[in-house]
Design a protein around this motif. Structure first.
Motif, PDB file in Angstrom:
ATOM      1  N   ALA A 164      -6.478   8.459  27.424  1.00 37.98           N
ATOM      2  CA  ALA A 164      -5.813   9.757  27.319  1.00 37.98           C
ATOM      3  C   ALA A 164      -6.837  10.887  27.269  1.00 37.98           C
ATOM      4  CB  ALA A 164      -4.926   9.785  26.078  1.00 37.98           C
ATOM      5  N   ASP A 165      -7.929  10.673  26.544  1.00 45.57           N
ATOM      6  CA  ASP A 165      -8.979  11.693  26.485  1.00 45.57           C
ATOM      7  C   ASP A 165      -9.620  11.892  27.853  1.00 45.57           C
ATOM      8  OD1 ASP A 165      -8.556  12.108  23.792  1.00 45.57           O
ATOM      9  OD2 ASP A 165     -10.167  10.778  23.143  1.00 45.57           O
ATOM     10  N   GLN A 166      -9.858  10.793  28.574  1.00 46.38           N
ATOM     11  CA  GLN A 166     -10.446  10.880  29.904  1.00 46.38           C
ATOM     12  C   GLN A 166      -9.520  11.635  30.854  1.00 46.38           C
ATOM     13  OE1 GLN A 166     -13.819  10.028  29.757  1.00 46.38           O
ATOM     14  NE2 GLN A 166     -13.642   8.490  31.352  1.00 46.38           N
ATOM     15  N   LEU A 167      -8.241  11.290  30.846  1.00 46.05           N
ATOM     16  CA  LEU A 167      -7.281  11.914  31.746  1.00 46.05           C
ATOM     17  C   LEU A 167      -7.107  13.402  31.448  1.00 46.05           C
ATOM     18  CD1 LEU A 167      -4.484   9.188  31.988  1.00 46.05           C
ATOM     19  CD2 LEU A 167      -6.167   9.789  33.726  1.00 46.05           C
ATOM     20  N   HIS A 171      -8.695  17.238  36.727  1.00 44.26           N
ATOM     21  CA  HIS A 171      -7.902  18.274  37.387  1.00 44.26           C
ATOM     22  C   HIS A 171      -6.433  17.838  37.309  1.00 44.26           C
ATOM     23  CE1 HIS A 171      -7.056  21.547  40.032  1.00 44.26           C
ATOM     24  NE2 HIS A 171      -6.751  20.801  41.080  1.00 44.26           N
ATOM     25  N   PRO A 172      -5.496  18.728  36.912  1.00 45.87           N
ATOM     26  CA  PRO A 172      -4.090  18.334  36.697  1.00 45.87           C
ATOM     27  C   PRO A 172      -3.469  17.473  37.793  1.00 45.87           C
ATOM     28  CG  PRO A 172      -4.414  20.555  35.913  1.00 45.87           C
ATOM     29  CD  PRO A 172      -5.712  20.154  36.563  1.00 45.87           C
ATOM     30  N   ASP A 176      -2.013  13.795  37.090  1.00 41.29           N
ATOM     31  CA  ASP A 176      -0.602  13.490  37.321  1.00 41.29           C
ATOM     32  C   ASP A 176      -0.426  12.266  38.221  1.00 41.29           C
ATOM     33  OD1 ASP A 176       0.060  15.633  35.768  1.00 41.29           O
ATOM     34  OD2 ASP A 176       0.505  16.980  37.440  1.00 41.29           O
ATOM     35  N   VAL A 177      -1.215  12.189  39.301  1.00 39.79           N
ATOM     36  CA  VAL A 177      -1.024  11.071  40.232  1.00 39.79           C
ATOM     37  C   VAL A 177      -1.424   9.749  39.577  1.00 39.79           C
ATOM     38  CG1 VAL A 177      -3.305  11.095  41.367  1.00 39.79           C
ATOM     39  CG2 VAL A 177      -1.269  10.389  42.647  1.00 39.79           C
ATOM     40  N   ILE A 178      -2.423   9.771  38.693  1.00 40.28           N
ATOM     41  CA  ILE A 178      -2.806   8.545  37.980  1.00 40.28           C
ATOM     42  C   ILE A 178      -1.710   8.140  36.999  1.00 40.28           C
ATOM     43  CG2 ILE A 178      -4.388   7.605  36.249  1.00 40.28           C
ATOM     44  CD1 ILE A 178      -6.655   9.042  37.659  1.00 40.28           C
ATOM     45  N   ARG A 208      -8.912  10.197  45.612  1.00 35.42           N
ATOM     46  CA  ARG A 208      -9.808  11.192  45.034  1.00 35.42           C
ATOM     47  C   ARG A 208      -9.727  11.200  43.512  1.00 35.42           C
ATOM     48  NH1 ARG A 208      -8.004  15.903  49.309  1.00 35.42           N
ATOM     49  NH2 ARG A 208      -9.261  15.178  51.091  1.00 35.42           N
ATOM     50  N   ALA A 209      -8.519  10.988  42.990  1.00 33.67           N
ATOM     51  CA  ALA A 209      -8.337  10.961  41.537  1.00 33.67           C
ATOM     52  C   ALA A 209      -9.092   9.785  40.921  1.00 33.67           C
ATOM     53  CB  ALA A 209      -6.852  10.880  41.195  1.00 33.67           C
TER      54      ALA A 209
END
Length: 224
Positions: A164-167, A171-172, A176-178, A208-209
């Motif tokens: 959660a900290d990494q995410l 970039h939003p 979101d896609v992850i 890219r994510a």
């Protein structure tokens, strides 16, 4: 082999240090140290925000902000901390999730007129939490191996908080896609509709994510 053993010892020492810091802050918080309690709860803000965001569909996202929901949950945790009787991070996470559930229920009731069965989110939120722990293991596998054993339940919970900290730093659209793909298990077509993008654009965004997530993790390892 020697390097591997050394890395494992370093990771074990780091985990031991984190456990000691958790216990120290927990004891201080129970002793009435408001600052220690604030720091302790802040460790899990990104984790709770990620869980809350998974409960908001498009309709709810127009009315509710996950950060506002978590802030309200944190205020409740501060107020009711005397009720917490656990001793471990896992117990604290379970306690915070229950507070988040009740906060979400109040938010749903105040903002959306729906049948009761539509706002009973206990099962789904617990499933999301379990999925987050499993996803943390899966996503962490793309980062350099630090000699850890993420199969243990405690480490799974630690990785969920770490994920959660990494995410939160991505970039939003990457975040979101992850979340949609890994945590919520959506297909690329479903994500495309959710994000108002073409299927091809979502697949490129996904790649890219993952690369951004991997690069970010590698950079953090170097700093540590």
């Amino acid at each position: 082999m020697i390097a591997t053993d050394s890395t494992h010892r370093s990771d074990s020492s780091s985990q031991s240090g984190q456990t000691q810091e958790f216990q120290s802050r927990l004891e201080a918080a129970r002793g009435g140290d408001s600052e220690a309690l604030g720091c302790l709860l802040q460790w899990y803000a990104n984790y709770l925000t990620l869980l809350a965001s998974t409960q908001l569909d498009r309709r709810l996202q127009r009315r509710l902000n996950p950060s506002d929901i978590v802030q309200e949950a944190m205020l409740a945790a501060h107020r009711d901390f005397g009720d917490f009787r656990g001793q471990s991070q896992g117990e604290l996470l379970c306690w915070l999730r229950q507070i988040l559930i009740h906060t979400l229920h109040r938010a749903f009731a105040a903002n959306v007129k729906v049948a009761k069965r539509d706002v009973r989110r206990e099962v789904s939120l617990d499933a999301v939490a379990n999925g987050l722990e499993n996803s943390a293991i899966n996503l962490a596998s793309i980062l350099p191996n630090r000699g850890e054993s993420p199969s243990a339940p405690m480490q799974a919970r630690e990785r969920a908080v770490w994920l959660a900290d990494q995410l939160s730093e991505l970039h939003p659209p990457y975040r979101d896609v992850i979340v949609f793909r890994v945590l919520q298990g959506m297909s690329f077509d479903e994500i495309a509709k959710r994000m108002d993008r073409s299927g091809g654009a979502v697949r490129m965004l996904w790649l890219r994510a993952l690369e951004a997530f991997k690069t970010q993790g590698e950079a953090r390892d170097v700093c540590e």
